[in-house]
Design a protein around this motif. Structure first.
Motif, PDB file in Angstrom:
ATOM      1  N   ILE A 180       0.837  -1.202   0.000  1.00 34.36           N
ATOM      2  CA  ILE A 180       0.000   0.000   0.000  1.00 34.36           C
ATOM      3  C   ILE A 180       0.871   1.252   0.000  1.00 34.36           C
ATOM      4  O   ILE A 180       0.585   2.225  -0.714  1.00 34.36           O
ATOM      5  CB  ILE A 180      -0.947  -0.006   1.212  1.00 34.36           C
ATOM      6  N   SER A 181       1.943   1.236   0.788  1.00 30.20           N
ATOM      7  CA  SER A 181       2.835   2.396   0.833  1.00 30.20           C
ATOM      8  C   SER A 181       3.496   2.637  -0.518  1.00 30.20           C
ATOM      9  O   SER A 181       3.593   3.779  -0.989  1.00 30.20           O
ATOM     10  CB  SER A 181       3.906   2.192   1.913  1.00 30.20           C
ATOM     11  N   VAL A 182       3.963   1.571  -1.152  1.00 31.55           N
ATOM     12  CA  VAL A 182       4.591   1.707  -2.472  1.00 31.55           C
ATOM     13  C   VAL A 182       3.582   2.176  -3.502  1.00 31.55           C
ATOM     14  O   VAL A 182       3.873   3.035  -4.349  1.00 31.55           O
ATOM     15  CB  VAL A 182       5.222   0.361  -2.896  1.00 31.55           C
ATOM     16  N   TRP A 183       2.384   1.629  -3.453  1.00 28.91           N
ATOM     17  CA  TRP A 183       1.321   2.018  -4.394  1.00 28.91           C
ATOM     18  C   TRP A 183       1.013   3.507  -4.258  1.00 28.91           C
ATOM     19  O   TRP A 183       0.871   4.211  -5.270  1.00 28.91           O
ATOM     20  CB  TRP A 183       0.081   1.176  -4.122  1.00 28.91           C
ATOM     21  N   ASN A 184       0.896   3.974  -3.009  1.00 32.36           N
ATOM     22  CA  ASN A 184       0.604   5.397  -2.799  1.00 32.36           C
ATOM     23  C   ASN A 184       1.720   6.275  -3.343  1.00 32.36           C
ATOM     24  O   ASN A 184       1.459   7.340  -3.933  1.00 32.36           O
ATOM     25  CB  ASN A 184       0.397   5.670  -1.308  1.00 32.36           C
TER      26      ASN A 184
END
Length: 281
Positions: A48-52
């Motif tokens: 999720i952090s990478v996607w954001n």
């Protein structure tokens, strides 16, 4: 313990390895489940952090702001708990003596408190999100749906697993004090977030919008946490009664579990069953 909230206890620590064993699953299978849950929790939060960072209009700033949310912090907590629990279960399955038994008593007590958080906080997150924060319609983007189901639904599934399958005893009532203290510390984080980033993680904490109702929300969540704690306590006691008293399933143990000798061999523990009998069951 209720009168000594800072006491780590002096009784023998977990003599039948309830934190590392299950009434249904072998230690190796219990280790596998815990390891998989830990892997999923870490994969989810990191992905999720990478996607954001890649797709959010504000880039990685959104990933930084995520650490202000109780949901995210508790999901990280699940990941670390299952990692630690998997290590202890693995060492027990492999040698018959969990790593946790070699820890100093304060760390053993903290592990017990850690367990209390992972079987309590996820339900608070799920109830508050779906009951208060979610307004619909359903998420039009698959990623949003998956991330919210993982963090606001599967978190409670993981907690239920720890309630149902391990042989853990009901949590010490003194842990209620520490659960409320952690919630109070998070409240401070929420207002630090506003001072740093200019927003409140949850709208019901915004005094400019909620006014006096902020106090009602805060006390309501605190009372809700105590209610959830009580329900979980009852569920664990009920599981223990059904599986051990009614069904006679006192646990699946590692074959390498050392047998105690001398006076300890005849010591009666856990429902008046001799330690040797438990290990050989």
């Amino acid at each position: 313990m209720a009168g000594k909230p800072f006491s780590f206890g002096t009784d023998r620590w977990d003599p039948t390895h309830r934190f590392e064993t299950s009434w249904l699953l072998s230690p190796w299978v219990l280790f596998l489940f815990r390891a998989l849950f830990s892997l999923y929790a870490f994969f989810t939060t990191i992905f999720i952090s990478v996607w954001n960072c890649e797709f959010s209009p504000i880039g990685c700033l959104e990933s930084e702001e995520r650490f202000s949310y109780f949901t995210v912090l508790t999901f990280w907590g699940l990941g670390f708990y299952f990692l630690v629990a998997a290590v202890h279960t693995f060492t027990y399955a492999r040698s018959g003596v969990p790593l946790l038994d070699r820890f100093p008593r304060p760390l053993q007590a903290l592990h017990s408190a850690f367990y209390s958080t992972v079987v309590t906080y996820p339900f608070i997150v799920t109830i508050v999100y779906w009951g208060v924060l979610y307004t619909g319609p359903w998420f039009p983007v698959v990623f949003d749906g998956w991330s919210n189901i993982s963090q606001h639904m599967l978190n409670s599934v993981f907690a239920l697993f720890e309630i149902i399958f391990p042989r853990t005893d009901p949590m010490p009532p003194v842990h209620m004090l520490w659960l409320i203290l952690v919630l109070a510390l998070y409240l401070a984080v929420a207002y630090i977030t506003h001072a740093r980033w200019g927003f409140y993680p949850y709208s019901f904490l915004d005094p400019s919008k909620q006014h006096a109702f902020v106090a009602a929300y805060v006390f309501g969540i605190a009372i809700g946490a105590l209610i959830v704690f009580g329900v979980v306590y009852g569920l664990i006691a009920l599981r223990k009664w059904i599986t051990e008293t009614k069904l006679g399933k006192h646990g699946k143990f590692a074959k390498q579990s050392p047998r105690r000798i001398g006076a300890d061999e005849e010591e009666m523990v856990d429902d008046q069953i001799p330690y040797r009998t438990i290990l050989e069951e």
